[in-house]
Design an enzyme around this catalytic site. Structure first.
Site, PDB file in Angstrom:
ATOM      1  N   ASP A 132       0.840  -1.188   0.000  1.00 31.69           N
ATOM      2  CA  ASP A 132       0.000   0.000   0.000  1.00 31.69           C
ATOM      3  C   ASP A 132       0.882   1.247   0.000  1.00 31.69           C
ATOM      4  OD1 ASP A 132      -2.134  -1.716   0.186  1.00 31.69           O
ATOM      5  OD2 ASP A 132      -2.524  -1.338   2.307  1.00 31.69           O
ATOM      6  N   ASP A 134       1.054   4.881   1.873  1.00 28.90           N
ATOM      7  CA  ASP A 134       0.564   5.699   2.980  1.00 28.90           C
ATOM      8  C   ASP A 134       1.007   7.138   2.752  1.00 28.90           C
ATOM      9  OD1 ASP A 134      -0.630   3.585   4.606  1.00 28.90           O
ATOM     10  OD2 ASP A 134       1.427   2.882   4.858  1.00 28.90           O
TER      11      ASP A 134
END
Length: 207
Positions: A132, A134
């Site tokens: 992911d 962030d």
């Protein structure tokens, strides 16, 4: 300037670390690697830090005095476009996504945290194709939800899953949650608080 949550810091004295550290820290953390500033409060003014190990489950909390900090890297310093293009991880989706955002002009300071930020700052290969992204936006002054419309449109089109934290003087909140619900859990040094206006940070009771 004291470090802020998500900053990466290197130590001039590894012995300055205090706290009940698990056994793996001695095996997997080296003084050449940074610590991640976390959000917490200590009565003696110590700085809360986190230690990364190999794997998501390997995280340890510790404390240190400000005088032990030799170097600091902020999330916003990691989104310099020429540096991103020179990164050894330039082909990874989170870095590609960061490059797309860095090619545009935004009305705030923003940066990268999490595994992508750690990899960009250290060249340690903690990224993979499913990582992911962030993101962090600095918002010292109140902003209406509509101010984030273009940002959210871009983030939802990125090559990987991305989450944005908005940092206010009172703490940080998840942008998606606030835009969706009109309220969000504000992460503060003394714990989370449910708020509708993150810049006012008035405590509310959850439903």
């Amino acid at each position: 300037m004291l470090p802020r949550p998500h900053d990466l810091i290197w130590l001039n004295d590894p012995q300055a670390l205090t706290g009940e550290l698990p056994d793996w820290v001695a095996q997997q953390w080296q003084p050449a690697l940074p610590l991640v500033v976390r959000r917490d409060w200590h009565p003696d003014g110590l700085i809360a830090v986190g230690i990364r190990g190999m794997g998501r489950e390997r995280r340890a909390a510790a404390w240190l005095p400000a005088g032990a900090i030799a170097r600091r890297v902020t999330p916003e310093s990691l989104v310099d476009l020429p540096q991103l293009l020179r990164s050894p991880f330039v082909s990874q989706p989170p870095v590609q996504a960061t490059i797309l955002l860095a090619q545009q002009s935004w009305p705030w300071q923003w940066g990268v945290t999490g595994s992508c930020g750690y990899a960009l700052a250290t060249d340690v290969p903690v990224l993979h194709s499913g990582s992911d992204l962030d993101l962090l936006i600095r918002a010292p002054q109140p902003l209406p939800p509509t101010a984030f419309q273009r940002w959210q449109q871009q983030v939802t089109r990125l090559l990987c899953r991305a989450d944005t934290q908005v940092e206010t003087p009172n703490g940080a909140f998840a942008l998606n949650e606030w835009l969706r619900d009109g309220r969000a859990l504000l992460k503060t040094n003394r714990g989370p608080r449910l708020v509708s206006d993150p810049w006012q940070a008035k405590m509310e009771d959850p439903d």
